[in-house]
Design a protein around this motif. Structure first.
Motif, short mmCIF file in Angstrom:
data_model
loop_
_atom_site.label_atom_id
_atom_site.label_comp_id
_atom_site.label_asym_id
_atom_site.label_seq_id
_atom_site.Cartn_x
_atom_site.Cartn_y
_atom_site.Cartn_z
N PHE A 30 0.85 -1.19 0.00
CA PHE A 30 0.00 0.00 0.00
C PHE A 30 0.90 1.25 0.00
O PHE A 30 1.46 1.62 1.03
N LEU A 79 -5.00 2.22 -5.60
CA LEU A 79 -4.81 0.95 -6.26
C LEU A 79 -5.30 1.08 -7.70
O LEU A 79 -5.62 2.17 -8.16
N ARG A 80 -5.41 0.00 -8.41
CA ARG A 80 -5.76 0.08 -9.83
C ARG A 80 -7.17 0.63 -10.05
O ARG A 80 -7.36 1.55 -10.84
#
Length: 455
Positions: A30, A79-80
């Motif tokens: 993260f 994130l993605r």
């Protein structure tokens, strides 16, 4: 549709332990946005990355000792397909959340649960290392706030509507949202009540009749009609019932002729469900229920009340704001505007959404806009037809979601030097297919379109 979900926990992480937690999370994959931005700043100041962590700890210690404020208030992780956030809080509980786009078909709640689990794992590791004293045993939960008396009053009134909204058929609701279909059903019922045949293009259209019958709005029946007067004598459900009548010695009550000599026709009639929906406006309530479902509103977020005059009201809790939806079948006039404003006041809602199947008169528009200006009503949506309502209400919910996200992440604004909530929102808007910065700007000014029209 950009949305977010959050969970709260009784974990307490203070001072240097926050930095250690972020380091643990970064080891898990993260990458922290705010910490990475600050690290780049330190690297530029030091002309290299060698002593970045040393400067970070020195700045953090100075802020907490001299300014008595935390160096780390929270963090954002991209994130993605989702963005995760962690806010440590001062007096309030720690919060973790996920921001996502519903159109992408991702599983944001699964990502949030995994994030919360990773935080717990990191905290347990820090406790074992002696960096923090304890870890909350209850874990993470949804944050819920009391809805107030206005909501309770509305829900009590909506309970009476619950029975009429059970067992709804989506095909029937979609058909009855069409004004031509409702007009045809009313003509059929009037013709049946007067004991005459209803001859119009709608009944002769076999495909349309079959579609209405399949949706449970019409049923086929066999009718024995007096040849002289043209009135219906018997309405029979099947050919078997017709045979019983024809083989009897029954005579016509209109002309005295034998029933066996009278004319036999196959007709269509309204089902009990269709008649009930027409009389009570239940079809409109079911259509509003479908509309809210299409907008991603769950059953526990909305209460729907069917009024005696056939109007429908729905109180909606969305993105920490309250919307009153007032739906009317037909033209929406000044008296309906007064009723909508009375309901708005009683429900203590922040926004008013008006949906009419007909046109909204200029007098009604002027009354609603004048009240919204004077009393500070947030969103005022005036939609003619369900297609327009779906678009306009979705925009209103999007603006509410944006406001809620900006407020949720406002504690982090000082840490990054800009509005973090707006940064996250814009990132998702720019990622949407066919979107541009111009679309973002148009969405932002959508709430004041009504006021500009007045000017």
């Amino acid at each position: 549709m950009i949305r977010f979900e959050a969970r709260v926990s009784d974990h307490r992480v203070e001072g240097a332990a926050r930095l250690l937690l972020l380091e643990r999370l970064q080891e898990m994959g993260f990458v922290p946005l705010i910490r990475s931005t600050r690290a780049r700043c330190f690297e530029i100041a030091l002309s290299g990355p060698t002593r970045v962590k040393e400067m970070e700890r020195a700045v953090a210690a100075w802020m907490e000792a001299e300014r008595d404020e935390p160096y780390i208030r929270g963090e954002v992780f991209f994130l993605r397909d989702v963005a995760l956030f962690l806010i440590f809080g001062a007096e309030e509980p720690m919060r973790a959340g996920v921001v996502y786009d519903k159109e992408l078909g991702t599983e944001p709640l699964a990502a949030l649960e995994d994030f919360c689990r990773r935080i717990d794992e990191a905290l347990i590791a820090l406790r074992r290392a002696g960096e923090i004293e304890s870890v909350a045993a209850e874990g993470w939960r949804k944050s819920e706030s009391p809805r107030g008396r206005g909501w309770d009053r509305f829900v009590e009134r909506a309970r009476a509507s619950a029975e009429s909204l059970k067992g709804s058929a989506s095909q029937a609701v979609a058909l009855m949202a069409n004004e031509d279909v409702r007009r045809l059903l009313r003509r059929l019922r009037e013709g049946i009540a007067e004991g005459r045949a209803v001859a119009d293009e709608g009944q002769s259209d076999e495909a349309a009749v079959a579609q209405l019958a399949e949706a449970g709005l019409l049923r086929r029946e066999i009718v024995i009609v007096c040849r002289r007067e043209g009135r219906a004598l018997f309405r029979l459900p099947s050919p078997g019932a017709l045979n019983l009548i024809m083989t009897s010695n029954a005579v016509c009550s209109e002309c005295g002729a034998a029933v066996a000599d009278e004319k036999v026709e196959e007709r269509v009639a309204l089902t009990e469900q269709a008649s009930m929906w027409l009389d009570s406006g239940a079809w409109l309530a079911l259509r509003i229920q479908t509309l809210l479902r299409d907008l991603g509103i769950s059953e526990d977020q909305a209460a729907i009340a069917l009024m005696l005059d056939g109007d429908v009201q729905a109180l909606i809790e969305a993105h920490r704001e309250r919307f009153l939806l007032f739906a009317h079948d037909g033209d929406f006039a000044l008296q309906h505007a007064r009723q909508a404003l009375d309901a708005l006041i009683e429900s203590e809602a922040d926004h008013l959404l008006v949906v009419a199947t007909g046109r909204i008169t200029q007098e009604a528009r002027a009354r609603l806009r004048d009240y919204a200006r004077r009393r500070g009503v947030g969103e005022l949506v005036l939609a003619e037809g369900f297609e327009a309502a779906l678009v306009e209400i979705r925009h209103a919910f999007d603006r509410a979601a944006q406001r809620a996200l900006i407020a949720e992440l406002s504690e982090l604004d000082g840490s990054l030097g800009l509005c973090v909530g707006h940064l996250v929102w814009t990132r998702f808007r720019m990622a949407q297919k066919g979107e541009s910065l111009r679309d973002v700007a148009e969405s932002a000014i959508g709430a004041v379109v009504g006021k500009l029209k007045d000017l």
